[in-house]
Motif scaffolding. Structure first.
Motif, PDB file in Angstrom:
ATOM      1  N   LYS A  82     -90.292  42.577  -9.677  1.00 19.82           N
ATOM      2  CA  LYS A  82     -89.213  43.441  -9.201  1.00 19.82           C
ATOM      3  C   LYS A  82     -88.397  42.728  -8.127  1.00 19.82           C
ATOM      4  N   VAL A  83     -89.080  42.039  -7.203  1.00 23.67           N
ATOM      5  CA  VAL A  83     -88.398  41.315  -6.138  1.00 23.67           C
ATOM      6  C   VAL A  83     -87.536  40.205  -6.736  1.00 23.67           C
ATOM      7  N   ASN A  84     -88.038  39.540  -7.775  1.00 24.15           N
ATOM      8  CA  ASN A  84     -87.334  38.402  -8.348  1.00 24.15           C
ATOM      9  C   ASN A  84     -86.116  38.797  -9.191  1.00 24.15           C
ATOM     10  N   ARG A  85     -85.914  40.082  -9.427  1.00 22.08           N
ATOM     11  CA  ARG A  85     -84.718  40.502 -10.176  1.00 22.08           C
ATOM     12  C   ARG A  85     -83.449  40.096  -9.441  1.00 22.08           C
ATOM     13  N   ARG A  86     -83.518  39.973  -8.139  1.00 24.09           N
ATOM     14  CA  ARG A  86     -82.349  39.561  -7.362  1.00 24.09           C
ATOM     15  C   ARG A  86     -81.916  38.143  -7.714  1.00 24.09           C
ATOM     16  N   ASN A  87     -82.828  37.354  -8.299  1.00 22.19           N
ATOM     17  CA  ASN A  87     -82.534  35.962  -8.641  1.00 22.19           C
ATOM     18  C   ASN A  87     -81.850  35.806  -9.994  1.00 22.19           C
ATOM     19  N   ILE A  88     -81.637  36.906 -10.704  1.00 22.12           N
ATOM     20  CA  ILE A  88     -81.040  36.818 -12.046  1.00 22.12           C
ATOM     21  C   ILE A  88     -79.751  37.632 -12.090  1.00 22.12           C
ATOM     22  N   ILE A  89     -78.711  37.009 -12.607  1.00 18.89           N
ATOM     23  CA  ILE A  89     -77.480  37.754 -12.895  1.00 18.89           C
ATOM     24  C   ILE A  89     -77.297  37.725 -14.411  1.00 18.89           C
ATOM     25  N   VAL A  90     -77.137  38.904 -14.980  1.00 23.09           N
ATOM     26  CA  VAL A  90     -76.954  39.003 -16.430  1.00 23.09           C
ATOM     27  C   VAL A  90     -75.464  39.080 -16.713  1.00 23.09           C
ATOM     28  N   VAL A  91     -74.982  38.114 -17.476  1.00 22.03           N
ATOM     29  CA  VAL A  91     -73.572  38.102 -17.901  1.00 22.03           C
ATOM     30  C   VAL A  91     -73.569  38.515 -19.364  1.00 22.03           C
ATOM     31  N   ARG A  92     -72.900  39.649 -19.657  1.00 25.94           N
ATOM     32  CA  ARG A  92     -72.859  40.165 -21.035  1.00 25.94           C
ATOM     33  C   ARG A  92     -71.440  40.106 -21.578  1.00 25.94           C
ATOM     34  N   ILE A  93     -71.347  39.765 -22.871  1.00 26.64           N
ATOM     35  CA  ILE A  93     -70.052  39.831 -23.567  1.00 26.64           C
ATOM     36  C   ILE A  93     -70.265  40.804 -24.719  1.00 26.64           C
ATOM     37  N   ASN A  94     -69.530  41.933 -24.713  1.00 25.11           N
ATOM     38  CA  ASN A  94     -69.750  42.920 -25.774  1.00 25.11           C
ATOM     39  C   ASN A  94     -68.898  42.608 -27.003  1.00 25.11           C
ATOM     40  N   SER A  95     -68.982  43.481 -27.988  1.00 30.60           N
ATOM     41  CA  SER A  95     -68.286  43.230 -29.262  1.00 30.60           C
ATOM     42  C   SER A  95     -66.766  43.315 -29.133  1.00 30.60           C
ATOM     43  N   GLN A  96     -66.271  43.884 -28.019  1.00 24.24           N
ATOM     44  CA  GLN A  96     -64.815  43.912 -27.782  1.00 24.24           C
ATOM     45  C   GLN A  96     -64.387  42.763 -26.861  1.00 24.24           C
ATOM     46  N   ASP A  97     -65.301  41.795 -26.637  1.00 27.35           N
ATOM     47  CA  ASP A  97     -65.063  40.623 -25.797  1.00 27.35           C
ATOM     48  C   ASP A  97     -64.855  40.963 -24.326  1.00 27.35           C
ATOM     49  N   ARG A  98     -65.358  42.127 -23.901  1.00 28.48           N
ATOM     50  CA  ARG A  98     -65.306  42.472 -22.481  1.00 28.48           C
ATOM     51  C   ARG A  98     -66.521  41.859 -21.792  1.00 28.48           C
TER      52      ARG A  98
END
Length: 193
Positions: A54-70
Motif C-alpha cells: 500500500k505504501v509503495n503505491r505512491r511509487n507508481i503512476i499509471v498512464v492510461r490511453i483509452n479507446s478514444q485516445d484520451r
C-alpha cells in the motif's frame, strides 16, 4: 526424321542457388537494436507484507490511453503535450510530496551518493487505442526521462547526456533509470467514432 533439340543441363542450378543463399545469409547483417527499450520493475518479494505494498503505491503512476485516445495520468485527464512535465514532476518529487515517489540514497560507482527516485511509470492502453496515440504517449514518457538525464548530466558533467563518455552515461542511467512498465492491452469497450 527431325533433329532432337539439345536440352540445357540444369543439374547444377540448385547447387548454385544454394551457395548464393548461404553467401547472402552469412554476409547480411540484421539490425538488432529495433523496438522500444524498456526496463521492467523487479518482481515483488513473496514475503512482502500487504502494508508495504500500500505504501509503495505512491511509487507508481499509471498512464492510461483509452479507446478514444484520451490520456489519464494517475487520476487526472491530461493532454499529451502536458504529460512530459507531469512525469518529470512525478520522478523528481521536488517538494518531497508524500503522494509522489520515495527517494532511495544509492552509492553510484565513480560518482558517489545520489537520491534516486523509486518511481515507476505503468503504461496501459486499450485494444482500440490508435497507434498514433500510443506512439505519442511513448515519446512523451521517453522525452521526460531524457530531459531529466540531460539535466543531471549538465549539473554533474557540464554537458548533455549524448555528449557524455560511456562511463558518464552509465552513471546518468543509474541515477535516472527509465522504469516504464507496459501492461497487456485491455478491451475496455468498443471504439466510438
Amino acid at each position: 526424321m527431325g533433329k532432337k533439340t539439345p536440352a540445357i543441363n540444369s543439374s547444377s542450378t540448385a547447387d548454385i542457388a544454394f551457395l548464393l543463399l548461404c553467401y547472402f545469409l552469412m554476409t547480411t547483417t540484421m539490425g538488432s537494436h529495433t523496438g522500444l527499450s524498456r526496463r521492467l520493475p523487479p518482481m515483488p518479494d513473496k514475503n512482502q507484507k500487504t502494508e508495504d505494498q500500500k505504501v509503495n503505491r505512491r511509487n507508481i503512476i499509471v498512464v492510461r490511453i483509452n479507446s478514444q485516445d484520451r490520456v489519464l495520468a494517475g487520476n487526472d485527464a491530461i493532454n499529451v503535450d502536458m504529460l512530459k512535465d507531469k512525469i518529470k514532476e512525478f520522478l523528481t518529487n521536488p517538494n518531497d510530496d508524500p503522494t509522489l515517489p520515495e527517494k532511495e540514497i544509492v552509492d553510484i560507482e565513480g560518482f558517489g551518493t545520489y537520491p534516486k527516485s523509486k518511481g515507476v511509470i505503468s503504461l496501459q492502453n486499450d485494444r482500440g487505442t490508435s497507434y498514433q496515440a500510443y506512439i505519442a504517449v511513448q515519446n512523451e514518457l521517453v522525452k521526460a526521462v531524457n530531459e531529466l538525464r540531460d539535466e543531471f548530466a549538465m549539473r554533474s558533467f557540464g554537458k548533455k547526456f549524448a555528449s557524455c563518455s560511456e562511463d558518464e552515461q552509465t552513471i546518468v542511467k543509474e541515477a535516472i533509470p527509465q522504469n516504464i512498465s507496459e501492461a497487456e492491452p485491455k478491451d475496455v469497450g468498443a471504439r466510438r467514432k
